[in-house]
Design an enzyme around this catalytic site. Structure first.
Site, PDB file in Angstrom:
ATOM      1  N   LEU A 192       0.465  -1.042   0.036  1.00  0.00           N
ATOM      2  CA  LEU A 192       0.026   0.090  -0.049  1.00  0.00           C
ATOM      3  C   LEU A 192       1.218   1.034  -0.585  1.00  0.00           C
ATOM      4  CD1 LEU A 192      -2.859  -0.974   2.463  1.00  0.00           C
ATOM      5  CD2 LEU A 192      -3.265  -0.304   0.216  1.00  0.00           C
ATOM      6  N   SER A 193       1.952   0.771   0.383  1.00  0.00           N
ATOM      7  CA  SER A 193       3.126   1.958  -0.082  1.00  0.00           C
ATOM      8  C   SER A 193       2.830   3.159  -1.392  1.00  0.00           C
ATOM      9  CB  SER A 193       4.194   1.664   0.661  1.00  0.00           C
ATOM     10  OG  SER A 193       4.612   0.971   1.852  1.00  0.00           O
ATOM     11  N   LYS A 220      14.565  -6.644   5.541  1.00  0.00           N
ATOM     12  CA  LYS A 220      14.849  -5.737   6.426  1.00  0.00           C
ATOM     13  C   LYS A 220      16.243  -5.524   6.804  1.00  0.00           C
ATOM     14  CE  LYS A 220      10.752  -3.591   8.128  1.00  0.00           C
ATOM     15  NZ  LYS A 220       9.313  -4.297   9.027  1.00  0.00           N
ATOM     16  N   ASP A 249       9.463   2.153  11.906  1.00  0.00           N
ATOM     17  CA  ASP A 249       8.321   0.826  12.290  1.00  0.00           C
ATOM     18  C   ASP A 249       7.643   0.845  13.615  1.00  0.00           C
ATOM     19  OD1 ASP A 249       7.804  -0.851  10.296  1.00  0.00           O
ATOM     20  OD2 ASP A 249       9.606  -2.007  10.723  1.00  0.00           O
ATOM     21  N   GLY A 261       9.435 -12.150  15.741  1.00  0.00           N
ATOM     22  CA  GLY A 261      10.389 -12.277  15.210  1.00  0.00           C
ATOM     23  C   GLY A 261      10.729 -10.048  15.066  1.00  0.00           C
ATOM     24  N   GLY A 262      10.818  -9.777  13.990  1.00  0.00           N
ATOM     25  CA  GLY A 262      11.132  -8.801  13.661  1.00  0.00           C
ATOM     26  C   GLY A 262       9.951  -7.376  13.774  1.00  0.00           C
ATOM     27  N   ASN A 266       6.253 -16.479  22.861  1.00  0.00           N
ATOM     28  CA  ASN A 266       6.845 -17.040  21.756  1.00  0.00           C
ATOM     29  C   ASN A 266       7.212 -18.324  22.029  1.00  0.00           C
ATOM     30  OD1 ASN A 266       7.463 -16.103  19.357  1.00  0.00           O
ATOM     31  ND2 ASN A 266       9.436 -17.070  19.756  1.00  0.00           N
ATOM     32  N   GLY A 300      -3.250  -2.766  13.364  1.00  0.00           N
ATOM     33  CA  GLY A 300      -2.148  -2.381  13.226  1.00  0.00           C
ATOM     34  C   GLY A 300      -1.793  -1.231  11.837  1.00  0.00           C
TER      35      GLY A 300
HETATM   36  P1  ATR Z   1       8.146 -10.350  11.381  1.00  0.00           P
HETATM   37  O1  ATR Z   1       9.395 -10.044  10.707  1.00  0.00           O
HETATM   38  O2  ATR Z   1       6.897 -10.372  10.222  1.00  0.00           O
HETATM   39  O3  ATR Z   1       8.040 -10.137  12.663  1.00  0.00           O
HETATM   40  P2  ATR Z   1       8.944 -13.411  11.942  1.00  0.00           P
HETATM   41  O4  ATR Z   1      10.696 -12.767  11.903  1.00  0.00           O
HETATM   42  O5  ATR Z   1       9.116 -13.987  10.268  1.00  0.00           O
HETATM   43  O6  ATR Z   1       8.029 -12.382  11.093  1.00  0.00           O
HETATM   44  O7  ATR Z   1       8.581 -13.613  13.788  1.00  0.00           O
HETATM   45  C1  ATR Z   1       7.674 -13.862  13.221  1.00  0.00           C
HETATM   46  C2  ATR Z   1       7.014 -14.520  14.374  1.00  0.00           C
HETATM   47  O8  ATR Z   1       5.657 -14.791  14.945  1.00  0.00           O
HETATM   48  C3  ATR Z   1       8.056 -14.958  15.356  1.00  0.00           C
HETATM   49  O9  ATR Z   1       7.836 -14.830  16.353  1.00  0.00           O
HETATM   50  C4  ATR Z   1       7.104 -17.194  15.128  1.00  0.00           C
HETATM   51  O10 ATR Z   1       7.565 -17.349  16.230  1.00  0.00           O
HETATM   52  P3  ATR Z   1       9.226 -18.433  16.332  1.00  0.00           P
HETATM   53  O11 ATR Z   1       9.346 -17.174  16.886  1.00  0.00           O
HETATM   54  O12 ATR Z   1       8.727 -19.567  17.621  1.00  0.00           O
HETATM   55  O13 ATR Z   1       8.915 -18.610  15.176  1.00  0.00           O
HETATM   56  C5  ATR Z   1       5.371 -16.226  15.629  1.00  0.00           C
HETATM   57  N1  ATR Z   1       4.355 -17.013  14.256  1.00  0.00           N
HETATM   58  C6  ATR Z   1       4.729 -17.731  13.326  1.00  0.00           C
HETATM   59  N2  ATR Z   1       4.031 -18.136  13.040  1.00  0.00           N
HETATM   60  C7  ATR Z   1       3.947 -19.137  14.336  1.00  0.00           C
HETATM   61  C8  ATR Z   1       1.861 -20.060  14.726  1.00  0.00           C
HETATM   62  N3  ATR Z   1       1.534 -20.003  13.431  1.00  0.00           N
HETATM   63  N4  ATR Z   1       2.029 -19.453  16.312  1.00  0.00           N
HETATM   64  C9  ATR Z   1       2.747 -18.338  16.860  1.00  0.00           C
HETATM   65  N5  ATR Z   1       3.770 -17.611  16.755  1.00  0.00           N
HETATM   66  C10 ATR Z   1       3.808 -18.576  14.922  1.00  0.00           C
END
Ligand code: ATR
Length: 288
Positions: free
Chosen positions: A20-21, A70, A106, A132-133, A154, A249
């Site tokens: 959407l940017s 990133k 962010d 995650g990120g 987590n 968000g």
């Molecule tokens: P982003 O950069 O968008 O935050 P990411 O770096 O891939 O994406 O991080 C995804 C996050 O969602 C992580 O904390 C991941 O958990 P893990 O570190 O245990 O992998 C979490 N996540 C993704 N799918 C998940 C699921 N089905 N249930 C619980 N946590 C999930």
């Protein structure tokens, strides 16, 4: 109208088709009268180095890079802003002599969105779901704004430990502790601000939440979901059903874009009315 003096900018992503940017940034340019054009640029992860160096050679003035890129582009930047260094990710590039300077908008976007919604952070007991990120930016904001405690929940405890150690070390206080997502019932019974930063519940998987137990949500006075599609996630539905306030968000997305536009165009401010109009246009483009 693009002319010989137009500042050329873009977003590097793969896929880029749903971003959407371009809509948001070109709308701000039109409304503020800045001579600026912003394009979608599909760049595969393995081409990030060539793309960043090439964009600089082509005189691109500003750039956004999305999630997968990133961290990849950080080695090719001339300089990195302190907040972006601390968060460990860059999503916005600003042209300077000899290369780009990297920023992370962010965290600024999330903070501004929460301020607009009058969500208090100082002294709060918080839960952050995900490591995650997106969680990194959220953890940084919570610690910096003086949250009392942040419990990181987590799926993989190892990922969470790394983030918690980084944050505690950076802020010089043991603000973050870690629990496995499945152990949420061990949380001390308090009233929490919770931020959901995983992709669980995102369209088209809208009927999922990271925790599916209504009891958990009784401890949450305010629930912020980083997900904006759907606008009301299942996580938010649980928080609302238990009597808590919710935010999605979408405003974070809006304000991270504004923070980028204002970095690229010093002195130019986006008025609340423009923010509202941009939000309406972007909402109408969301699927689901
Ligand atoms: P982003 O950069 O968008 O935050 P990411 O770096 O891939 O994406 O991080 C995804 C996050 O969602 C992580 O904390 C991941 O958990 P893990 O570190 O245990 O992998 C979490 N996540 C993704 N799918 C998940 C699921 N089905 N249930 C619980 N946590 C999930």
């Amino acid at each position: 109208m693009i002319s010989g003096t137009t500042k050329i900018c873009g977003v590097m992503a793969d896929p880029v088709e749903h971003s959407l940017s371009p809509l948001m940034q070109n709308f701000y340019a039109e409304k503020t009268g800045v001579d600026f054009a912003y394009m979608p640029l599909k760049v595969a992860v393995e081409d990030v180095e060539a793309a960043v160096l090439g964009a600089y050679a082509l005189n691109f003035v500003c750039m956004n890079v999305t999630v997968q890129h990133k961290q990849q582009e950080m080695p090719y930047l001339k300089e990195i802003d302190e907040d972006a260094k601390a968060i460990g990710a860059v999503n916005t590039l600003v042209r300077m002599e000899g290369g780009y300077k990297g920023y992370n908008t962010d965290a600024a976007g999330l903070l501004r969105a929460m301020r607009e919604a009058k969500i208090q952070l100082a002294g709060e007991d918080c839960i952050l779901i995900g490591a995650g990120g997106a969680a990194k930016a959220a953890a940084y904001v919570l610690a910096k704004e003086g949250a009392q405690t942040v419990t990181l929940l987590n799926r993989h405890v190892g990922h969470a430990m790394v983030l918690a150690e980084e944050i505690n070390h950076r802020f010089g206080r043991p603000v973050m502790t870690v629990l496995a997502l499945s152990e949420y019932a061990l949380l001390p019974k308090k009233s929490y601000l919770a931020i959901q930063s995983t992709s669980v519940g995102m369209y088209p998987h809208s009927d999922h939440a990271p925790i599916e137990d209504p009891d958990f949500y009784r401890m949450i006075h305010t629930g912020v979901d980083i997900v904006y599609n759907p606008m009301e996630t299942k996580f938010m539905q649980y928080v609302s059903a238990a009597g808590g306030r919710v935010m999605n968000g979408f405003t974070m997305l809006l304000y991270q874009g504004i923070a980028a536009f204002e970095l690229w165009n010093p002195g130019v401010k986006i008025s609340p009315q423009i923010v509202e109009e941009a939000g309406m246009q972007m909402r109408s483009r969301l699927k689901g």
